[in-house]
Design a protein around this motif. Sequence first.
Motif, PDB file in Angstrom:
ATOM      1  N   SER A   1       0.876  -1.148   0.034  1.00 50.50           N
ATOM      2  CA  SER A   1      -0.016  -0.137  -0.074  1.00 50.50           C
ATOM      3  C   SER A   1       0.706   1.254  -0.106  1.00 50.50           C
ATOM      4  CB  SER A   1      -0.953  -0.111   1.211  1.00 50.50           C
ATOM      5  OG  SER A   1      -0.212   0.047   2.576  1.00 50.50           O
ATOM      6  N   GLU A   2       0.214   2.378  -0.478  1.00 52.81           N
ATOM      7  CA  GLU A   2       0.948   3.637  -0.395  1.00 52.81           C
ATOM      8  C   GLU A   2       0.199   4.645   0.386  1.00 52.81           C
ATOM      9  OE1 GLU A   2       1.970   7.352  -3.412  1.00 52.81           O
ATOM     10  OE2 GLU A   2       1.749   5.455  -4.381  1.00 52.81           O
ATOM     11  N   ARG A   3       1.215   5.403   1.248  1.00 55.06           N
ATOM     12  CA  ARG A   3       0.650   6.190   2.000  1.00 55.06           C
ATOM     13  C   ARG A   3       1.629   7.415   2.366  1.00 55.06           C
ATOM     14  NH1 ARG A   3       0.206   1.695   5.581  1.00 55.06           N
ATOM     15  NH2 ARG A   3       1.466   2.202   7.427  1.00 55.06           N
ATOM     16  N   LEU A   4       1.359   8.391   3.020  1.00 55.85           N
ATOM     17  CA  LEU A   4       2.317   9.357   3.293  1.00 55.85           C
ATOM     18  C   LEU A   4       3.065   8.996   4.644  1.00 55.85           C
ATOM     19  CD1 LEU A   4       0.744  12.720   2.430  1.00 55.85           C
ATOM     20  CD2 LEU A   4       2.198  11.529   0.991  1.00 55.85           C
ATOM     21  N   SER A   5       4.232   9.323   4.648  1.00 56.23           N
ATOM     22  CA  SER A   5       5.166   9.113   5.688  1.00 56.23           C
ATOM     23  C   SER A   5       6.053  10.166   6.005  1.00 56.23           C
ATOM     24  CB  SER A   5       6.120   7.841   5.568  1.00 56.23           C
ATOM     25  OG  SER A   5       6.847   7.972   6.758  1.00 56.23           O
ATOM     26  N   TRP A   6       5.858  11.119   6.911  1.00 53.85           N
ATOM     27  CA  TRP A   6       6.440  12.307   7.138  1.00 53.85           C
ATOM     28  C   TRP A   6       6.484  13.194   6.016  1.00 53.85           C
ATOM     29  CZ3 TRP A   6       8.374  13.728  11.640  1.00 53.85           C
ATOM     30  CH2 TRP A   6       8.759  12.734  12.647  1.00 53.85           C
ATOM     31  N   GLY A   7       5.119  13.263   5.260  1.00 51.89           N
ATOM     32  CA  GLY A   7       4.583  14.127   4.199  1.00 51.89           C
ATOM     33  C   GLY A   7       5.213  13.881   2.915  1.00 51.89           C
ATOM     34  N   GLN A   8       5.772  12.549   2.688  1.00 50.78           N
ATOM     35  CA  GLN A   8       6.545  12.126   1.569  1.00 50.78           C
ATOM     36  C   GLN A   8       5.705  10.679   1.156  1.00 50.78           C
ATOM     37  OE1 GLN A   8       8.296  13.543  -0.395  1.00 50.78           O
ATOM     38  NE2 GLN A   8       9.369  15.088   0.737  1.00 50.78           N
ATOM     39  N   PRO A   9       5.647  10.402  -0.132  1.00 49.46           N
ATOM     40  CA  PRO A   9       5.155   9.248  -0.543  1.00 49.46           C
ATOM     41  C   PRO A   9       5.937   8.109   0.065  1.00 49.46           C
ATOM     42  CG  PRO A   9       5.420  10.484  -2.508  1.00 49.46           C
ATOM     43  CD  PRO A   9       6.044  11.322  -1.312  1.00 49.46           C
TER      44      PRO A   9
ATOM     45  N   PHE B   1       4.349   0.565   1.753  1.00 48.39           N
ATOM     46  CA  PHE B   1       4.302  -0.402   3.012  1.00 48.39           C
ATOM     47  C   PHE B   1       4.021  -1.849   2.760  1.00 48.39           C
ATOM     48  CE2 PHE B   1       3.914   3.683   4.707  1.00 48.39           C
ATOM     49  CZ  PHE B   1       4.482   3.739   6.018  1.00 48.39           C
ATOM     50  N   ALA B   2       4.703  -2.867   3.337  1.00 42.66           N
ATOM     51  CA  ALA B   2       4.116  -4.190   3.101  1.00 42.66           C
ATOM     52  C   ALA B   2       3.789  -4.536   4.458  1.00 42.66           C
ATOM     53  CB  ALA B   2       5.278  -5.046   2.478  1.00 42.66           C
ATOM     54  N   ARG B   3       4.362  -5.520   5.119  1.00 42.88           N
ATOM     55  CA  ARG B   3       4.301  -5.554   6.602  1.00 42.88           C
ATOM     56  C   ARG B   3       5.004  -4.466   7.218  1.00 42.88           C
ATOM     57  NH1 ARG B   3       8.006  -8.131   9.711  1.00 42.88           N
ATOM     58  NH2 ARG B   3       7.240  -8.730  11.863  1.00 42.88           N
ATOM     59  N   THR B   4       5.778  -3.815   6.925  1.00 43.96           N
ATOM     60  CA  THR B   4       6.546  -2.405   7.397  1.00 43.96           C
ATOM     61  C   THR B   4       6.704  -1.622   6.307  1.00 43.96           C
ATOM     62  OG1 THR B   4       8.722  -3.212   7.524  1.00 43.96           O
ATOM     63  CG2 THR B   4       7.249  -3.583   9.579  1.00 43.96           C
ATOM     64  N   LEU B   5       7.148  -0.585   6.580  1.00 47.87           N
ATOM     65  CA  LEU B   5       7.757   0.525   5.518  1.00 47.87           C
ATOM     66  C   LEU B   5       9.055  -0.196   4.830  1.00 47.87           C
ATOM     67  CD1 LEU B   5       7.678   3.697   4.839  1.00 47.87           C
ATOM     68  CD2 LEU B   5       9.973   3.646   6.193  1.00 47.87           C
ATOM     69  N   PHE B   6       8.952   0.000   3.388  1.00 43.71           N
ATOM     70  CA  PHE B   6      10.067  -0.437   2.800  1.00 43.71           C
ATOM     71  C   PHE B   6      10.472   0.470   1.767  1.00 43.71           C
ATOM     72  CE2 PHE B   6       6.710  -1.884   0.043  1.00 43.71           C
ATOM     73  CZ  PHE B   6       7.228  -1.937  -1.275  1.00 43.71           C
ATOM     74  N   ALA B   7       9.916   1.434   1.566  1.00 49.73           N
ATOM     75  CA  ALA B   7      10.586   2.398   0.545  1.00 49.73           C
ATOM     76  C   ALA B   7       9.716   3.751   0.947  1.00 49.73           C
ATOM     77  CB  ALA B   7      10.297   1.967  -0.975  1.00 49.73           C
ATOM     78  N   ARG B   8      10.328   4.824   0.579  1.00 50.69           N
ATOM     79  CA  ARG B   8      10.050   6.197   0.892  1.00 50.69           C
ATOM     80  C   ARG B   8      10.731   7.204   0.223  1.00 50.69           C
ATOM     81  NH1 ARG B   8       9.895  10.762   4.373  1.00 50.69           N
ATOM     82  NH2 ARG B   8      11.774  10.459   5.817  1.00 50.69           N
ATOM     83  N   ILE B   9      10.144   8.030  -0.482  1.00 52.83           N
ATOM     84  CA  ILE B   9      10.587   9.241  -0.821  1.00 52.83           C
ATOM     85  C   ILE B   9      11.021  10.013   0.496  1.00 52.83           C
ATOM     86  CG2 ILE B   9      10.488  11.471  -2.182  1.00 52.83           C
ATOM     87  CD1 ILE B   9      10.534   8.599  -3.894  1.00 52.83           C
TER      88      ILE B   9
ATOM     89  N   GLU C   1      14.784  -6.090  -2.691  1.00 52.80           N
ATOM     90  CA  GLU C   1      15.449  -6.516  -1.581  1.00 52.80           C
ATOM     91  C   GLU C   1      14.851  -5.787  -0.368  1.00 52.80           C
ATOM     92  OE1 GLU C   1      19.753  -6.251   0.463  1.00 52.80           O
ATOM     93  OE2 GLU C   1      19.514  -5.078  -1.054  1.00 52.80           O
ATOM     94  N   SER C   2      14.505  -4.491  -0.353  1.00 53.17           N
ATOM     95  CA  SER C   2      13.712  -3.875   0.513  1.00 53.17           C
ATOM     96  C   SER C   2      12.562  -4.480   1.151  1.00 53.17           C
ATOM     97  CB  SER C   2      13.804  -2.537   0.256  1.00 53.17           C
ATOM     98  OG  SER C   2      13.295  -1.391   1.629  1.00 53.17           O
ATOM     99  N   TYR C   3      11.725  -4.801   0.083  1.00 55.80           N
ATOM    100  CA  TYR C   3      10.594  -5.642   0.221  1.00 55.80           C
ATOM    101  C   TYR C   3      10.657  -6.840   0.951  1.00 55.80           C
ATOM    102  CZ  TYR C   3       6.018  -7.911  -1.041  1.00 55.80           C
ATOM    103  OH  TYR C   3       4.915  -8.615  -1.004  1.00 55.80           O
ATOM    104  N   ARG C   4      11.546  -7.321   0.647  1.00 55.32           N
ATOM    105  CA  ARG C   4      11.986  -8.853   1.225  1.00 55.32           C
ATOM    106  C   ARG C   4      12.198  -8.786   2.791  1.00 55.32           C
ATOM    107  NH1 ARG C   4      16.417 -11.011   2.715  1.00 55.32           N
ATOM    108  NH2 ARG C   4      17.824  -9.404   1.430  1.00 55.32           N
ATOM    109  N   LEU C   5      13.231  -7.624   3.119  1.00 55.88           N
ATOM    110  CA  LEU C   5      13.610  -7.372   4.385  1.00 55.88           C
ATOM    111  C   LEU C   5      12.484  -7.032   5.280  1.00 55.88           C
ATOM    112  CD1 LEU C   5      16.949  -5.716   3.430  1.00 55.88           C
ATOM    113  CD2 LEU C   5      16.588  -7.787   4.702  1.00 55.88           C
ATOM    114  N   ALA C   6      11.608  -6.169   4.451  1.00 56.23           N
ATOM    115  CA  ALA C   6      10.444  -5.340   5.333  1.00 56.23           C
ATOM    116  C   ALA C   6       9.390  -6.634   5.598  1.00 56.23           C
ATOM    117  CB  ALA C   6       9.551  -4.469   4.519  1.00 56.23           C
ATOM    118  N   ASN C   7       9.490  -7.865   4.940  1.00 57.07           N
ATOM    119  CA  ASN C   7       8.503  -8.792   5.201  1.00 57.07           C
ATOM    120  C   ASN C   7       9.149  -9.900   5.890  1.00 57.07           C
ATOM    121  OD1 ASN C   7       5.950  -8.264   3.933  1.00 57.07           O
ATOM    122  ND2 ASN C   7       7.027  -7.913   2.180  1.00 57.07           N
ATOM    123  N   GLU C   8      10.239  -9.779   6.571  1.00 64.88           N
ATOM    124  CA  GLU C   8      10.847 -10.817   7.331  1.00 64.88           C
ATOM    125  C   GLU C   8      10.240 -10.773   8.630  1.00 64.88           C
ATOM    126  OE1 GLU C   8      14.946 -10.367   7.144  1.00 64.88           O
ATOM    127  OE2 GLU C   8      15.157 -11.659   5.098  1.00 64.88           O
ATOM    128  N   PRO C   9      10.019 -11.944   9.312  1.00 66.95           N
ATOM    129  CA  PRO C   9       9.405 -11.893  10.538  1.00 66.95           C
ATOM    130  C   PRO C   9      10.244 -11.374  11.824  1.00 66.95           C
ATOM    131  CG  PRO C   9       9.415 -14.077   9.751  1.00 66.95           C
ATOM    132  CD  PRO C   9      10.270 -13.290   8.888  1.00 66.95           C
TER     133      PRO C   9
END
Length: 100
Positions: free
Chosen positions: A18-26, A29-37, A92-100
């Motif tokens: 999903s996409e949402r703002l974090s600190w006002g930037q796009p 998120f998967a399980r957790t944040l994995f990419a942000r501008i 890679e970032s997606y994979r790391l964000a989804n690790e338990p």
Amino acid sequence: MVSEEDVRDAALRLPGVSERLSWGQPAWFARTLFARIWEDGVLTVKSDEREALAALDPETYYWTAHHQRSPLLVLVRMDRIDAQVLGELIAESYRLANEP
């Protein structure tokens, strides 16, 4: 060179993102944040290879004092990477964000 739209497309192709703002930037998120501008032209992702990336190409990969306490976070200058590298970083970032 990749754009914010390229990042969006790559991230949203992955399952459960999903996409949402974090600190006002796009941000994506998967399980957790994995990419942000981080700021215009700069992307934040997670990477097991942060140190190696910055050592090999410090003009492209770096971090700030804010990111120092999170050893996986790396900033990427988007004008210095292509779509293939973006895809690898996002995956890679997606994979790391989804690790338990």
